[in-house]
Design a protein around this motif. Structure first.
Motif, PDB file in Angstrom:
ATOM      1  N   PHE A 394       0.825  -1.202   0.000  1.00  0.00           N
ATOM      2  CA  PHE A 394       0.000   0.000   0.000  1.00  0.00           C
ATOM      3  C   PHE A 394       0.864   1.258   0.000  1.00  0.00           C
ATOM      4  O   PHE A 394       0.623   2.205  -0.764  1.00  0.00           O
ATOM      5  CB  PHE A 394      -0.910  -0.023   1.229  1.00  0.00           C
ATOM      6  CG  PHE A 394      -1.809   1.165   1.359  1.00  0.00           C
ATOM      7  CD1 PHE A 394      -2.979   1.252   0.627  1.00  0.00           C
ATOM      8  CD2 PHE A 394      -1.494   2.202   2.232  1.00  0.00           C
ATOM      9  CE1 PHE A 394      -3.816   2.351   0.749  1.00  0.00           C
ATOM     10  CE2 PHE A 394      -2.328   3.297   2.357  1.00  0.00           C
ATOM     11  CZ  PHE A 394      -3.490   3.377   1.616  1.00  0.00           C
ATOM     12  N   ALA A 395       1.887   1.286   0.851  1.00  0.00           N
ATOM     13  CA  ALA A 395       2.751   2.464   0.954  1.00  0.00           C
ATOM     14  C   ALA A 395       3.560   2.671  -0.320  1.00  0.00           C
ATOM     15  O   ALA A 395       3.737   3.805  -0.772  1.00  0.00           O
ATOM     16  CB  ALA A 395       3.688   2.316   2.149  1.00  0.00           C
ATOM     17  N   ALA A 396       4.060   1.590  -0.894  1.00  0.00           N
ATOM     18  CA  ALA A 396       4.843   1.715  -2.129  1.00  0.00           C
ATOM     19  C   ALA A 396       4.000   2.330  -3.236  1.00  0.00           C
ATOM     20  O   ALA A 396       4.460   3.196  -3.989  1.00  0.00           O
ATOM     21  CB  ALA A 396       5.375   0.347  -2.558  1.00  0.00           C
ATOM     22  N   CYS A 397       2.741   1.909  -3.323  1.00  0.00           N
ATOM     23  CA  CYS A 397       1.853   2.449  -4.348  1.00  0.00           C
ATOM     24  C   CYS A 397       1.490   3.904  -4.041  1.00  0.00           C
ATOM     25  O   CYS A 397       1.586   4.772  -4.914  1.00  0.00           O
ATOM     26  CB  CYS A 397       0.596   1.602  -4.443  1.00  0.00           C
ATOM     27  SG  CYS A 397      -0.544   2.107  -5.761  1.00  0.00           S
ATOM     28  N   ALA A 398       1.117   4.192  -2.798  1.00  0.00           N
ATOM     29  CA  ALA A 398       0.729   5.562  -2.431  1.00  0.00           C
ATOM     30  C   ALA A 398       1.855   6.546  -2.710  1.00  0.00           C
ATOM     31  O   ALA A 398       1.626   7.640  -3.223  1.00  0.00           O
ATOM     32  CB  ALA A 398       0.326   5.620  -0.963  1.00  0.00           C
ATOM     33  N   ASN A 399       3.079   6.158  -2.392  1.00  0.00           N
ATOM     34  CA  ASN A 399       4.210   7.068  -2.552  1.00  0.00           C
ATOM     35  C   ASN A 399       4.786   7.073  -3.957  1.00  0.00           C
ATOM     36  O   ASN A 399       5.703   7.838  -4.249  1.00  0.00           O
ATOM     37  CB  ASN A 399       5.305   6.721  -1.543  1.00  0.00           C
ATOM     38  CG  ASN A 399       4.904   7.061  -0.120  1.00  0.00           C
ATOM     39  OD1 ASN A 399       3.750   7.365   0.154  1.00  0.00           O
ATOM     40  ND2 ASN A 399       5.842   7.012   0.795  1.00  0.00           N
ATOM     41  N   SER A 400       4.255   6.238  -4.833  1.00  0.00           N
ATOM     42  CA  SER A 400       4.685   6.268  -6.231  1.00  0.00           C
ATOM     43  C   SER A 400       4.071   7.444  -6.972  1.00  0.00           C
ATOM     44  O   SER A 400       4.617   7.921  -7.965  1.00  0.00           O
ATOM     45  CB  SER A 400       4.292   4.962  -6.941  1.00  0.00           C
ATOM     46  OG  SER A 400       2.897   4.919  -7.207  1.00  0.00           O
ATOM     47  N   LYS A 401       2.901   7.902  -6.511  1.00  0.00           N
ATOM     48  CA  LYS A 401       2.139   8.978  -7.159  1.00  0.00           C
ATOM     49  C   LYS A 401       1.932   8.708  -8.649  1.00  0.00           C
ATOM     50  O   LYS A 401       1.927   9.635  -9.465  1.00  0.00           O
ATOM     51  CB  LYS A 401       2.807  10.332  -6.933  1.00  0.00           C
ATOM     52  CG  LYS A 401       2.676  10.814  -5.479  1.00  0.00           C
ATOM     53  CD  LYS A 401       2.865  12.305  -5.342  1.00  0.00           C
ATOM     54  CE  LYS A 401       2.500  12.761  -3.937  1.00  0.00           C
ATOM     55  NZ  LYS A 401       2.610  14.214  -3.770  1.00  0.00           N
TER      56      LYS A 401
END
Length: 450
Positions: A394-401
């Motif tokens: 979830f964090a990797a996707c959210a911070n990928s923008k």
């Protein structure tokens, strides 16, 4: 050159703003950069409006304007364009409209004040520079299985590292023989790049700052063994509370202080709403349980609950977003065993079982969670076991923008103005079609009537 509204322009306040946009100095960027020209603002109109449109389209909290409120940018456009087209001022008027929209659009990084001909300062609406897709500030996981190959990187960080702490328990049972939390060693994938702690009881622990040890733990030496006894709260809590590294106590030093603070939330996600509220009041004074949503699917042995909860600090308005680990051995063990690589959110090879679990949760629950996440200052992702794995993805996707990616769109929220939220008295439930209605307020008995 002076532009005085007349005729159809006379009562349109947007016309005055358009005039100001055309004849007032260009604004300076908030971050102290050089001022852009008005022409540049007009040329940037399309990209600014595109970004704003994306955010507006995804936000579920846009308030409807009252009839007597100030006209929106769209209202200005509809009221100005027909009249502007009547005369020689058409080109100048259109340029003014474009400039006005560019500098007052949602998502614009500029803050601008313009002066009217009478010297009155007119503040033009400017969103917070923090507005935009929400991101994860840090990750705190406990005994989480690994998630992706190559390891997830934080695409918002120059070094690719996530803040927070990934921890797993380890006992030394011989000169080179170790027992580790069985879940943490349950697959051979790497973990996300983030600080890593190997927690030992009544002995020095090991700590590796970012990028940590993405491949630990592993049994390549043949002397590391899985031990489920090390997977539970009463094993993690004392180790974090008494952690030492090189004979130095670090329990009050970050990232251990936050990891110790949030560990009970990772396990309370399995518990009832009222028990969780009581525990938060006792262990995290000032924090409140502000959201808890549960996705329920299947029936009989395939019955499965996927709770997600949100707690907020009343002082900082920061939030802990908590995913729950495996709570149905008949169903979710398959999730962990389905471990071939599949794409997610622009990452090429993500653990397929965990990816599908996250997709199902965000599809069902994010329409309810998105408005509350928008009111958080910072968001920390917390999870035990499978819940920790979901945090990494979830964090990797959210911070990928990666705003155009469908997975990103499904799990994204728009960061709004931080706001204190009320404590909930009961969580919500989403039943997937065909799901067994075992009880009204999860967690429900493991077997019907149990």
């Amino acid at each position: 050159l002076e532009f005085r509204p007349a005729g159809p322009f006379r009562r349109c306040p947007c016309c005055e703003l358009a005039r100001l946009a055309l004849y007032s100095p260009a604004p300076a960027r908030e971050n102290g950069g050089a001022s852009g020209s008005m022409a540049k603002g007009a040329w940037e109109f399309e990209s600014v409006r595109s970004d704003a449109a994306l955010l507006l389209d995804l936000s579920s909290e846009e308030e409807e304007e009252e009839e007597d409120s100030e006209p929106s940018a769209g209202g200005c456009l509809s009221s100005l364009v027909p009249s502007c087209s009547l005369g020689a001022l058409g080109i100048a008027c259109l340029a003014a409209i474009l400039a006005y929209l560019a500098f007052t659009s949602k998502g614009s990084p500029w803050h601008w004040q313009a002066e009217s001909a009478r010297g009155v300062v007119v503040p033009l609406p400017a969103p917070s520079s923090d507005s935009g897709p929400g991101t994860i500030s840090a990750i705190y996981t406990y005994g989480a299985p690994a998630t992706a190959n190559p390891p997830f990187e934080n695409l918002l960080s120059p070094d690719g590292c996530f803040d927070g702490l990934r921890s797993f328990n380890e006992d030394l049972v011989g000169p080179a023989t170790k027992q580790v939390d069985a879940a943490a060693i349950s697959n051979g994938w790497p973990h996300a790049k983030m600080p890593t702690a190997v927690l030992r009881l009544d002995a020095d622990s090991l700590y590796f700052p970012c990028p940590g040890k993405p491949t630990w733990p592993n049994d390549k030496s043949g002397e590391v063994f899985a031990e489920w006894r090390l997977h539970w709260e009463d094993d993690y809590t004392p180790r974090l509370q008494r952690v030492t590294v090189n004979h130095t106590g670090l329990s009050r030093t970050e990232p251990f202080a936050s990891a110790s603070k949030f560990v009970f939330l990772a396990y309370k996600s399995y518990d009832s709403d009222w028990h969780t509220r009581d525990a938060i009041a006792a262990k995290l004074p000032g924090w409140k349980l502000v959201a808890r949503e549960t996705r329920i699917q299947g029936e009989g042995p395939q019955y499965d609950e996927d709770p997600v909860m949100l707690a907020q600090d009343g002082d900082t308005l920061d939030c802990a977003f908590v995913f729950t680990g495996t709570n149905n051995l008949d169903n979710e063990v398959t999730t962990s065993l389905t471990n071939y690589g599949a794409p997610y959110c622009g990452f090429a090879s993500v653990h397929d079982g965990y990816r599908d679990e996250l997709r199902g949760i965000t599809k069902s629950l994010f329409p309810r969670l998105r408005p509350k996440l928008a009111k958080c200052n910072k968001v920390f992702c917390v999870g035990h076991s499978l819940g920790g794995s979901l945090c990494e993805i979830f964090a990797a996707c959210a911070n990928s923008k990666r705003v155009d990616d469908p997975d990103f769109k499904q799990q994204m929220w728009v960061k709004g103005e931080p706001e204190a939220m009320p404590e909930i008295t009961a969580g919500g439930v989403v039943w997937i079609e065909g799901a067994e209605h075992r009880c009204q307020e999860p967690p429900c008995p493991k077997t019907p009537g149990g």
